[in-house]
Design an enzyme around this catalytic site. Structure first.
Site, PDB file in Angstrom:
ATOM      1  N   GLY A  29       5.280  -4.741  -0.373  1.00 47.37           N
ATOM      2  CA  GLY A  29       4.719  -4.988  -1.697  1.00 47.37           C
ATOM      3  C   GLY A  29       5.753  -5.540  -2.648  1.00 47.37           C
ATOM      4  N   ALA A  75       8.098  -2.160  -3.132  1.00 48.08           N
ATOM      5  CA  ALA A  75       8.643  -1.358  -2.040  1.00 48.08           C
ATOM      6  C   ALA A  75       8.087  -1.830  -0.704  1.00 48.08           C
ATOM      7  CB  ALA A  75       8.302   0.117  -2.249  1.00 48.08           C
ATOM      8  N   LYS A 131       8.233   5.032   1.619  1.00 53.14           N
ATOM      9  CA  LYS A 131       8.390   3.833   0.797  1.00 53.14           C
ATOM     10  C   LYS A 131       9.861   3.659   0.466  1.00 53.14           C
ATOM     11  CE  LYS A 131       3.835   3.390  -1.192  1.00 53.14           C
ATOM     12  NZ  LYS A 131       3.093   2.950  -2.377  1.00 53.14           N
ATOM     13  N   ASP A 145       1.001   1.119 -14.178  1.00 50.70           N
ATOM     14  CA  ASP A 145       0.671   0.016 -13.264  1.00 50.70           C
ATOM     15  C   ASP A 145      -0.604   0.331 -12.482  1.00 50.70           C
ATOM     16  OD1 ASP A 145       1.123  -2.482 -12.082  1.00 50.70           O
ATOM     17  OD2 ASP A 145       2.176  -1.599 -10.381  1.00 50.70           O
TER      18      ASP A 145
END
Length: 461
Positions: free
Chosen positions: A20, A23, A40, A134
């Site tokens: 992503g 991460a 992650k 987010d």
């Protein structure tokens, strides 16, 4: 990170789950508790900033306190060889973005059920004074039992200061960005509520309200354009349900729901027949805070001192004097005003005009001499010719082309750039390219007759 690697002596990597903007995600097995987990690893360019690392660790540790069936649980936070990592609950399923794409149109009742789960999770976070910052469908997982779980509470804050300079990241997030965040302001709980309103909009319509070619153009629409009506796309949507979207996505935070619980309560009754005749929600009109110029008459009135009370006799005498001189004042009043008031006002206007021109000149000078900036495009995985064209289009120069081995990027394609993708630079700055030569190869020596221990040591080296 390669398959089979054991992180911190405990989490054995099984396979990659995806990469992503913030991460890289891996499926791993916890060797101590014998369960699958999601690991992650913070993105490489974010690891170089000590401030980001501290914020990431602090927020990730805070996220471990969030216990809710609709929040992906954080099990562990750690660091190994400079790699910042989170160990989280592994959710088998898909993210909400893919779920909407696969199942749209979604029944209104199911939309409400999904949103209620999401609202429950955000409510828990807000009660712990954690703002996600987010929220988007990509950060909401739907498991096989259609249970929604929010993830990335820890990473969202670490990315917040980098989002507008990381093109790949912001393009996914800017569709759900609140107007105050788009302006560069601080995110609040009302910012999360705005993002929740956009997610509800997408659940109802299958699309986001604002699209654009760049992240900046989309961000501008969030604080300049009115949100499109969901009922224009689907007239069957009850007005009460649209009102939840409109209130949550109001431009001013003060016009939105005061908290997530209020939004959940309003959403729960949005399909009730009792609200069938509800009027369309419109935000209350309020002063926008702009500086306003008062008329001269108002300033003059404000400058007049309060009258001083006088005895009756003095008041009568003063009135008689005023009556006696009224005619003279009337005939000469205009001349007096011209003689004493107008020149002063004219001086103020001239001085104000000079100041305005000086300030305007300064702004023009800054604009003319300020260096023109551009962003390094993401050309990772592109062929060299394609990468060169992209850099030239971004008004950058191609520097030295290096060769490097890579087990992730195909041969003859760009493995990395220096400076990295997304970095803001002056136009005509040189950018070097590293072209992949494929996985690094090794020539094995002849180890026949050697001992196992020495051969193993040589191979590991």
């Amino acid at each position: 990170m390669r398959t089979g690697y054991t992180l911190n002596g405990r989490y054995r990597i099984i396979r990659s789950l995806g990469e992503g903007g913030m991460a890289n995600v891996y499926l791993a097995h916890d060797l101590i508790l014998d369960r699958d987990v999601s690991v992650k690893l913070l993105r490489l360019d974010l690891r170089d900033d000590p401030g980001t690392v501290r914020r990431f660790q602090r927020e990730a540790l805070a996220a471990t306190e969030l216990v809710n069936d609709n929040i992906v649980q954080v099990y562990d936070v750690g660091e190994e060889n400079g790699m910042q990592y989170l160990v989280m609950e592994y959710v088998e399923g898909t993210d909400l973005k893919a779920y909407i794409k696969k199942h749209f149109p979604i029944a209104y009742q199911e939309v409400i059920q999904i949103m209620e789960q999401i609202l429950s999770a955000v409510k828990t976070a807000h009660e712990h004074n954690i703002i996600h910052r987010d929220l988007k469908p990509q950060n909401i997982l739907i498991d096989e039992n259609r249970v929604a779980k929010i993830t990335d509470f820890g990473i969202a804050v670490a990315l917040s200061e980098h989002s507008l300079t990381q093109t790949n990241t912001v393009l996914g997030s800017v569709h759900y960005l609140s107007p105050e965040q788009a302006r560069g302001g601080m995110a609040t709980k009302q910012s999360d509520i705005y993002s929740l309103g956009i997610i509800l909009y997408e659940l109802l319509t299958g699309t986001v309200p604002f699209e654009g070619e760049t992240a900046v153009s989309i961000a501008l629409k969030h604080f300049q354009s009115e949100i499109p009506s969901v009922r224009d796309i689907d007239p069957r949507i009850p007005q009460a349900l649209e009102n939840v979207v409109l209130k949550a996505t109001s431009k001013r935070p003060a016009d939105r729901y005061t908290d997530v619980a209020s939004m959940a309560d309003d959403l729960a009754t949005s399909l009730s027949p009792k609200r069938a005749g509800e009027l369309r929600f419109t935000p209350a009109e309020n002063d926008d805070g702009e500086t306003k110029v008062l008329p001269a008459s108002a300033l003059s009135a404000a400058a007049v001192p309060h009258a001083i009370a006088k005895p009756v006799g003095e008041e009568s005498a003063e009135a008689a004097t005023k009556d006696a001189t009224a005619a003279d004042d009337q005939s000469t009043g205009k001349k007096k005003r011209k003689k004493y008031r107008h020149p002063r006002r004219r001086k103020f206007l001239i001085a104000g005009g000079i100041v305005f021109l000086v300030i305007l000149g300064i702004f023009i000078g800054v604009a003319l001499f300020r260096p023109q900036m551009t962003n390094v495009p993401n050309v990772i995985g592109d062929q060299e010719t394609t990468a060169r064209s992209a850099l030239v289009s971004a008004k950058l120069k191609v520097g030295t082309v290096h060769k490097t081995s890579s087990d992730k990027v195909k041969i003859h394609r760009v493995a990395r750039t220096e400076p990295r993708s997304g970095t803001q630079l002056k136009q005509n700055t040189v950018v070097d390219l590293w072209i992949s030569t494929g996985p690094k190869r090794y020539k094995l020596d002849d180890y026949q007759g050697d001992s196992y221990a020495s051969t193993a040591a040589k191979l590991e080296a």
